[in-house]
Design an enzyme around this catalytic site. Structure first.
Site, short mmCIF file in Angstrom:
data_model
loop_
_atom_site.label_atom_id
_atom_site.label_comp_id
_atom_site.label_asym_id
_atom_site.label_seq_id
_atom_site.Cartn_x
_atom_site.Cartn_y
_atom_site.Cartn_z
N HIS A 160 54.67 29.24 40.29
CA HIS A 160 55.05 27.85 40.55
C HIS A 160 56.38 27.52 39.87
CE1 HIS A 160 51.91 26.20 43.06
NE2 HIS A 160 51.04 26.99 42.43
N CYS A 161 56.97 26.40 40.32
CA CYS A 161 58.32 26.05 39.85
C CYS A 161 58.31 25.32 38.51
CB CYS A 161 59.03 25.20 40.91
SG CYS A 161 59.15 26.03 42.51
N LYS A 208 64.49 17.99 48.75
CA LYS A 208 64.00 19.31 49.14
C LYS A 208 62.58 19.15 49.68
CE LYS A 208 62.76 23.78 47.18
NZ LYS A 208 63.00 24.71 46.06
N ARG A 217 53.33 24.13 47.29
CA ARG A 217 54.27 23.33 46.49
C ARG A 217 54.31 21.88 46.97
NH1 ARG A 217 58.54 28.38 45.92
NH2 ARG A 217 57.25 29.41 44.37
N LYS A 262 67.60 19.94 51.98
CA LYS A 262 67.14 21.30 52.23
C LYS A 262 65.77 21.27 52.87
CE LYS A 262 65.46 25.25 49.66
NZ LYS A 262 65.11 25.80 48.38
N SER A 317 66.61 30.31 54.35
CA SER A 317 66.37 31.66 54.86
C SER A 317 65.73 31.66 56.25
CB SER A 317 65.49 32.43 53.88
OG SER A 317 64.30 31.72 53.60
N TYR A 341 73.67 31.86 53.98
CA TYR A 341 73.72 33.33 53.93
C TYR A 341 74.71 33.87 54.97
CZ TYR A 341 69.39 32.34 51.45
OH TYR A 341 68.48 31.83 50.57
C1 PBG Z 1 62.75 28.11 44.61
C2 PBG Z 1 63.70 28.08 45.78
C3 PBG Z 1 63.34 28.23 47.11
C4 PBG Z 1 64.53 28.25 47.83
C5 PBG Z 1 65.58 28.06 46.93
N1 PBG Z 1 65.04 27.95 45.66
C6 PBG Z 1 62.01 28.46 47.71
C7 PBG Z 1 60.96 27.45 47.48
O1 PBG Z 1 61.19 26.37 46.94
O2 PBG Z 1 59.82 27.74 47.81
C8 PBG Z 1 64.61 28.43 49.31
C9 PBG Z 1 65.83 29.11 49.82
C10 PBG Z 1 65.71 29.70 51.17
O3 PBG Z 1 64.66 29.68 51.85
O4 PBG Z 1 66.73 30.24 51.62
N2 PBG Z 1 62.77 27.03 43.76
ZN ZN Z 2 61.05 27.30 42.26
#
Ligand code: PBG
Ligand code: ZN
Length: 334
Positions: free
Chosen positions: A136-137, A204, A226, A257, A284, A321
């Protein structure tokens, strides 16, 4: 009927038949190198290079491989990068100790990158998920909820460590309330506030489009998801409140994002805070979708259209990317 079509005020095509006129009709959508930031995955093993299975043409690099790869791109105009550290042998624990350990790959690489590329703007993603045993973050309580105070304290410590090691920008992606203020306070108390800025992942969303990234980073949560800290995809209201919170706490730059499905949020955030540069993270999953959208010409035209629309919606910089492809297109160097 015919008269209707001949009414002068309805004749638009006279205003965009020529490519120079078309540029005047799209005043804020140009894609120049400073509008692009390139995310890079940094490995612990300094000599390693590994392809990312889920993302065609994306690699994970040790710093000794990253420097030559970036040299080519800087030559094509690359202006900024966003670094993500990946640990393979360092331990993962409940508080993400490896995030700011002296042998963390980001901390070790920063002086070398600053040295190799004196003009390049270097941003570092700040999060605990690549370093925590639970994935987890933030830091968890013993019932498995987010421990808010402990999380914010750790995030600020990690941001400060990257700032001290040479990051120009720290970019917290964890989505904990009030971490922007904690980071700004830490920078101020170490007299770094005029040398390091804070790019907040302010809006986000809890998206399903982060899958390829989580594979790459080995950062998926072991249990749960999350949704308690990333925003619900349908909520424009929470996005507005999150942006307002981060501006009030001192964020230098804001972010939306993912990008493409959230362009209404981009427009909303730019209208709400026109004086703050706004970033989009083209994530991504968006990369994977566009990469597979056709042959290389089709991918390139789809990509450039997408970036134009992101700029039209209000983005000042797009984290993508595709940066190498974009730089080749706009610099004419292949
Ligand atoms: C993690 C983080 C994520 C991304 C950037 N930082 C994944 C998430 O929060 O689960 C996603 C980047 C991407 O998908 O290109 N804190
Ligand atoms: Zn994270």
């Amino acid at each position: 009927m015919n008269d209707l079509f001949l009414r002068p005020e309805h004749v638009l095509q006279g205003g965009y038949f020529h490519s120079t006129l078309r540029k005047l009709q799209e005043p804020n959508t140009s894609i120049e190198p400073h509008n692009i930031m390139y995310p890079v995955f940094l490995l612990e093993n300094e000599d390693a290079i590994q392809p990312v299975g889920s993302m065609p043409n994306v690699h994970r690099y040790g710093v000794n491989q990253l420097i030559p790869a970036l040299t080519t791109l800087v030559d094509k105009g690359l202006k900024s990068i966003l670094i993500f550290g990946i640990v393979e042998t360092m331990p993962k624990d409940p508080t993400g100790s490896s995030a700011d350990d002296v042998s963390n790959p980001v901390i070790k690489a920063l002086p070398k990158l600053r040295d190799a590329f004196p003009q390049l703007l270097i941003a570092c993603d700040v999060c605990l998920c690549p370093y925590t045993s639970h994935g987890h973050c933030g830091v968890l309580t013993n019932t498995g909820a987010i421990d808010h105070a402990a999380s914010v304290k750790r995030i600020a410590e990690v941001a400060l460590a990257y700032a001290k090691a040479g990051a120009h920008v720290v970019a917290p992606s964890d989505m904990m309330d009030n971490r922007i203020k904690a980071i700004k306070d830490a920078l101020i108390s170490h007299k770094l506030q005029n040398q390091v800025s804070v790019l907040s992942y302010s809006c986000k969303f809890a998206s399903s489009m982060y899958g390829p990234f989580r594979d790459t980073m080995k950062s998926s949560p072991m249990e749960g998801d999350r949704k308690c800290y990333q925003l619900p995809p349908g909520s424009a209201a929470l996005a507005a409140r999150a942006a307002a919170r981060d501006v009030a706490e001192g964020a230098d730059f804001l972010m939306v994002k993912p990008g493409l499905p959230y362009l209404d949020i981009v427009k909303q955030t730019k209208d709400q805070f026109p004086n703050h540069p706004l970033f989009i993270y083209q994530v991504s999953g968006e990369y994977a979708m566009i990469s597979r959208s056709g042959d290389s010409n089709e991918v390139q035209t789809t990509l450039m259209e997408t970036l134009t629309c992101m700029r039209r919606a209000g983005a000042d910089c797009i984290i993508t990317y595709f940066a190498p492809v974009i730089l080749s297109i706009i610099s004419g160097k292949h």
